[in-house]
Design an enzyme around this catalytic site. Sequence first.
Site, PDB file in Angstrom:
ATOM      1  N   SER A   6       0.840  -1.198   0.000  1.00 67.45           N
ATOM      2  CA  SER A   6       0.000   0.000   0.000  1.00 67.45           C
ATOM      3  C   SER A   6       0.871   1.242   0.000  1.00 67.45           C
ATOM      4  CB  SER A   6      -0.884   0.027   1.252  1.00 67.45           C
ATOM      5  OG  SER A   6      -1.491   1.295   1.404  1.00 67.45           O
ATOM      6  N   TYR A  24      -3.135  -1.621   9.678  1.00 70.61           N
ATOM      7  CA  TYR A  24      -3.011  -1.865   8.230  1.00 70.61           C
ATOM      8  C   TYR A  24      -1.633  -1.433   7.722  1.00 70.61           C
ATOM      9  CZ  TYR A  24      -4.274  -1.244   3.238  1.00 70.61           C
ATOM     10  OH  TYR A  24      -4.335  -1.282   1.862  1.00 70.61           O
TER      11      TYR A  24
HETATM   12  P1  NAP Z   1     -11.286  -4.928  -2.633  1.00 69.61           P
HETATM   13  O1  NAP Z   1     -12.039  -4.489  -3.837  1.00 69.61           O
HETATM   14  O2  NAP Z   1     -11.970  -4.925  -1.306  1.00 69.61           O
HETATM   15  O3  NAP Z   1     -10.670  -6.373  -2.935  1.00 69.61           O
HETATM   16  C1  NAP Z   1     -10.018  -7.100  -1.934  1.00 69.61           C
HETATM   17  C2  NAP Z   1     -10.379  -8.569  -2.118  1.00 69.61           C
HETATM   18  O4  NAP Z   1      -9.683  -9.341  -1.115  1.00 69.61           O
HETATM   19  C3  NAP Z   1     -11.888  -8.807  -1.931  1.00 69.61           C
HETATM   20  O5  NAP Z   1     -12.375  -9.713  -2.900  1.00 69.61           O
HETATM   21  C4  NAP Z   1     -11.922  -9.421  -0.521  1.00 69.61           C
HETATM   22  O6  NAP Z   1     -13.038 -10.257  -0.297  1.00 69.61           O
HETATM   23  C5  NAP Z   1     -10.638 -10.217  -0.532  1.00 69.61           C
HETATM   24  N1  NAP Z   1     -10.249 -10.594   0.826  1.00 69.61           N
HETATM   25  C6  NAP Z   1     -10.272  -9.835   1.940  1.00 69.61           C
HETATM   26  N2  NAP Z   1      -9.889 -10.552   3.003  1.00 69.61           N
HETATM   27  C7  NAP Z   1      -9.622 -11.809   2.549  1.00 69.61           C
HETATM   28  C8  NAP Z   1      -9.208 -13.006   3.163  1.00 69.61           C
HETATM   29  N3  NAP Z   1      -9.005 -13.085   4.487  1.00 69.61           N
HETATM   30  N4  NAP Z   1      -9.025 -14.113   2.408  1.00 69.61           N
HETATM   31  C9  NAP Z   1      -9.240 -14.073   1.062  1.00 69.61           C
HETATM   32  N5  NAP Z   1      -9.651 -12.953   0.415  1.00 69.61           N
HETATM   33  C10 NAP Z   1      -9.838 -11.833   1.152  1.00 69.61           C
HETATM   34  O7  NAP Z   1      -9.985  -4.022  -2.420  1.00 69.61           O
HETATM   35  P2  NAP Z   1      -8.888  -3.457  -3.455  1.00 69.61           P
HETATM   36  O8  NAP Z   1      -8.927  -1.996  -3.329  1.00 69.61           O
HETATM   37  O9  NAP Z   1      -8.991  -4.106  -4.776  1.00 69.61           O
HETATM   38  O10 NAP Z   1      -7.572  -3.954  -2.705  1.00 69.61           O
HETATM   39  C11 NAP Z   1      -6.708  -4.969  -3.236  1.00 69.61           C
HETATM   40  C12 NAP Z   1      -5.374  -4.895  -2.504  1.00 69.61           C
HETATM   41  O11 NAP Z   1      -4.779  -3.609  -2.761  1.00 69.61           O
HETATM   42  C13 NAP Z   1      -5.496  -5.016  -0.994  1.00 69.61           C
HETATM   43  O12 NAP Z   1      -4.405  -5.747  -0.493  1.00 69.61           O
HETATM   44  C14 NAP Z   1      -5.440  -3.579  -0.525  1.00 69.61           C
HETATM   45  O13 NAP Z   1      -4.972  -3.477   0.793  1.00 69.61           O
HETATM   46  C15 NAP Z   1      -4.472  -2.979  -1.534  1.00 69.61           C
HETATM   47  N6  NAP Z   1      -4.560  -1.523  -1.692  1.00 69.61           N
HETATM   48  C16 NAP Z   1      -5.609  -0.931  -2.339  1.00 69.61           C
HETATM   49  C17 NAP Z   1      -5.615   0.455  -2.514  1.00 69.61           C
HETATM   50  C18 NAP Z   1      -6.690   1.189  -3.267  1.00 69.61           C
HETATM   51  O14 NAP Z   1      -6.536   2.396  -3.494  1.00 69.61           O
HETATM   52  N7  NAP Z   1      -7.780   0.553  -3.679  1.00 69.61           N
HETATM   53  C19 NAP Z   1      -4.568   1.230  -1.993  1.00 69.61           C
HETATM   54  C20 NAP Z   1      -3.547   0.602  -1.322  1.00 69.61           C
HETATM   55  C21 NAP Z   1      -3.541  -0.780  -1.182  1.00 69.61           C
HETATM   56  P3  NAP Z   1     -14.407  -9.576   0.285  1.00 69.61           P
HETATM   57  O15 NAP Z   1     -14.792  -8.488  -0.671  1.00 69.61           O
HETATM   58  O16 NAP Z   1     -15.356 -10.712   0.319  1.00 69.61           O
HETATM   59  O17 NAP Z   1     -14.039  -9.037   1.640  1.00 69.61           O
END
Ligand code: NAP
Length: 238
Positions: free
Chosen positions: A128, A141
């Site tokens: 992140s 986090y």
């Molecule tokens: P997202 O749309 O919420 O996708 C995250 C996915 O991970 C969801 O399908 C979620 O399932 C799944 N997940 C959560 N906990 C889990 C577990 N214990 N076991 C298996 N799957 C799990 O979020 P995103 O924004 O795409 O984030 C993807 C990654 O990028 C994450 O690691 C996040 O921390 C990182 N990130 C994102 C941003 C951003 O700007 N979007 C910025 C920095 C870092 P559910 O939906 O069912 O919970």
Amino acid sequence: MNAGKTAIVTGGASGIGAGIVTRLRADGYNVAILDLNPSADDDFAYKADVTDPDEIAAAVSSIRSKLGPITVLVNGAGMEKYRRFQNLDFEQWERIIDINLHGVFHGVQAVLPDMMEAGWGRIVNISSSSTHSGQPFMSAYVAAKSAVNGLTKSLALELGPHGITVNAVPPGFIDTPMLRRSEEKQLLGGTIEEHAQRTPVRRVGLPSDIAAAVAFLVSEDAGYITGQILGVNGGRNT
Ligand code: NAP
């Protein structure tokens, strides 16, 4: 060149992970998804909680028997938590560390034997951009994601001699369900659009922006790149 290689993307059912799955499939990889709520329509999507090593092992074993040894792993599953530190109880702290850090441990442990056997592997950890500067109310986090960056560097040194590269991509402000939920709860200090106007490239990031970086890092071309933290954030963190 990528045809026949098998990849696993954790968190591949939504947002950034889903963007990575789409891109790697377009590039010719056999891609399986591990997620909490995978789509029933995807033949290679497995329900597994990354905090549960038994669930991961069962899914990996099934993927291996259907698609062959796994030589590409993208650890994308993650979950954030906004809470003032003095109101954060240890159980909440542990759960966030468990998902964001221990989930990476379990994922790598599960596929490493295949990569060792092949003498070739690619691991990309999605951390992140909050690790560049810290983030108030997100201590657990940011601690977990910072540890993922450190783990990435150590594993790169340890696994390099085995033909395995390990890199991290810390995304910044990517338009996903996670970011939209934070906007709805007014946790971003402004709207996504307002943030986009302050971002050097003047737009919000897309899952395909992260997927493009990941696609490069898992390619043959990136074989001399390991232990790197490649920020993809439109210039928000330099
Ligand atoms: P997202 O749309 O919420 O996708 C995250 C996915 O991970 C969801 O399908 C979620 O399932 C799944 N997940 C959560 N906990 C889990 C577990 N214990 N076991 C298996 N799957 C799990 O979020 P995103 O924004 O795409 O984030 C993807 C990654 O990028 C994450 O690691 C996040 O921390 C990182 N990130 C994102 C941003 C951003 O700007 N979007 C910025 C920095 C870092 P559910 O939906 O069912 O919970």
